[in-house]
Design a protein around this motif. Sequence first.
Motif, short mmCIF file in Angstrom:
data_model
loop_
_atom_site.label_atom_id
_atom_site.label_comp_id
_atom_site.label_asym_id
_atom_site.label_seq_id
_atom_site.Cartn_x
_atom_site.Cartn_y
_atom_site.Cartn_z
N PHE A 134 0.84 -1.19 0.00
CA PHE A 134 0.00 0.00 0.00
C PHE A 134 0.88 1.24 0.00
O PHE A 134 1.81 1.35 0.80
CB PHE A 134 -0.92 0.00 1.22
N PHE A 135 0.61 2.17 -0.91
CA PHE A 135 1.34 3.43 -1.02
C PHE A 135 0.35 4.58 -0.85
O PHE A 135 -0.75 4.56 -1.43
CB PHE A 135 2.03 3.55 -2.38
N ASP A 136 0.75 5.58 -0.08
CA ASP A 136 -0.13 6.74 0.12
C ASP A 136 0.71 7.93 0.56
O ASP A 136 1.42 7.86 1.57
CB ASP A 136 -1.20 6.43 1.16
N ASP A 137 0.64 9.01 -0.19
CA ASP A 137 1.36 10.23 0.16
C ASP A 137 0.41 11.34 0.59
O ASP A 137 0.78 12.51 0.64
CB ASP A 137 2.22 10.70 -1.01
N GLY A 138 -0.83 10.96 0.88
CA GLY A 138 -1.82 11.95 1.26
C GLY A 138 -2.59 12.50 0.09
O GLY A 138 -3.58 13.22 0.26
N LYS A 139 -2.14 12.18 -1.12
CA LYS A 139 -2.82 12.66 -2.33
C LYS A 139 -3.31 11.51 -3.20
O LYS A 139 -4.40 11.56 -3.75
CB LYS A 139 -1.86 13.55 -3.15
#
Length: 583
Positions: free
Chosen positions: A487-492
């Motif tokens: 899972f990847f998430d940079d807030g955007k």
Amino acid sequence: MTKVTRASLRSKIESIEGLTNEERSALLNLINTKKYGLVWEDKPEEAEERLQDELPVLEEVKERALLSDNSAAPNHILIEGDNLHALTALSYTHAGKIDVIYIDPPYNTGNKDFIYNDKYVDSEDEFRHSKWLSFMSRRLKIAKKLLSEKGVMFISIDDNEQANLKLMCDEIFGENNFIANFIWKSKSGGANDASSVATDHEYLLLYANNKQNVSIFNDIYATVTTSYNREDEKGKYSLDRLDKQNLGYLESLDFPIEGPDGQIYVVEHKDPNNKKARWRWGKDTVNERYDELVFKFPYVYTKNYQKKGGQKPRTVLFDERFGRTRTGSTELKKIIGNQNIFSYPKPSVLLKFLLSISANKKYTILDFFAGSGTTLHATMQLNNEDGGRRQCILVTNNENNICEDVTYERNKRVINGYTTPKGEQVEGLHDNNLRYYKTNFVGRKHTNRNMRKLMEASTDMLCIKNDVYKKQDKFGGRKLNKNVVRFFDDGKTPMLIIYNELAVEKIVDVLITMQVERKIKVYVFSNSRYAYDDDFMEVADKVELCALPDAIYRAYVEVIGKQRPKQIIEDATANDETSKGRA
């Protein structure tokens, strides 16, 4: 012969078994006759042939990543590998997403500047131009597919291939999408290396993906006929003589002007008996705008201020604002310290002008003949100057360690800061991320093993595709097994990759309990195009599904074609002879 007939014949020739590459090319050339246009003999290329059996992927070299503390820093990408393979991979990650392409390809001078199938193409090679055109056409066709609807492409070239390149680009992009052929004064001298006429220029071809969608150079200082090399509180200006020889003589505009030092200035008449010169301004204007006059005996000048916006650039780029080849060499030497490590780099000021083509300060740039890395350097400079967030992708091979020792090293120093050979400290452009990738390969045959390998190898490409790199250890509060789900998430941009389809049910259960602000991009392994839509039906409003590796296969086929069948029936005579020998 109609286009439909020609396409049908091509397809049949491609499927014929037992032909050598040369035989297949010869047959294809026979049906590629035209009434008008560029015709060349297609020459097989090892890089292209490899794509018949293997598919390229991009794998990150994590220890070379340069990451900024600024969370808003743009992500730039450097890819080490053959640019045909890299472009194929980018056809999945960036189809229709590139806004500006700049390339500085080999000029095919015959002086060991162009390598084809690991051999230099010299001036005596009878297929010199055909090899170059084959090489370029394969790459330009993919490049066009990468361009956005408003995308444009710049190509540097010289007289060796300029005429051929123009005709080829007319075919690939469409003659109606040609915008300009800039002439860049690359040298200030050059007479010593000329046999008859000194050549001190190169060309820059500019094409649009769709000219009707393009609005360029409208919001920058674009006039190039004048050098605005002075500046006061009103802005930059040049000096223009108040007296002119060719405006038509008027006695009322031939009067003395007293300078601030008491000196008297008069119109210069080359022949007092045949007066042709006069002032451009009358007496009243001179009095009203006296502070705009500059007196340098015996001449009077007016200040010609540079205007913002709306000015169209000229096709001749000749002054110091665009640099010379030696400007690029001096610049590279200051950064790396070895002037001979790379020949003829383009100056960053030239690239900054080209990259200023759009008022948009957040767009994607590609250079797949990256060389010394000037394009990325110019991108970061431009962002630093105007607060932009342009992203740049560079591609180059590592011949003579060019990628590691020059392209990467140069931009590493530009980001981190460096000391020039004279001891001058240059502050780094710290608000930039640079990630380093290499091309690798996975078997092309659709076996379950190859499909799983491609899925596993696609992680880095999916990060590039969605511009999200921040990996999370948990999803919905659940700890993840990286071999099953990531899972990847940079807030955007949240992105979920499911490598094992058996995990789909559990992921759906987690999603049911989650509050989701934006749809999660979910890539799931599947043997077909089916992305487990039925399983995700209950959470369909929370996800955007894609089946892998099918999506990658389809993207690749668009640019490299279907895999040609192997010869499966051996020559009967040869088999008979072999049998006799064994007996």
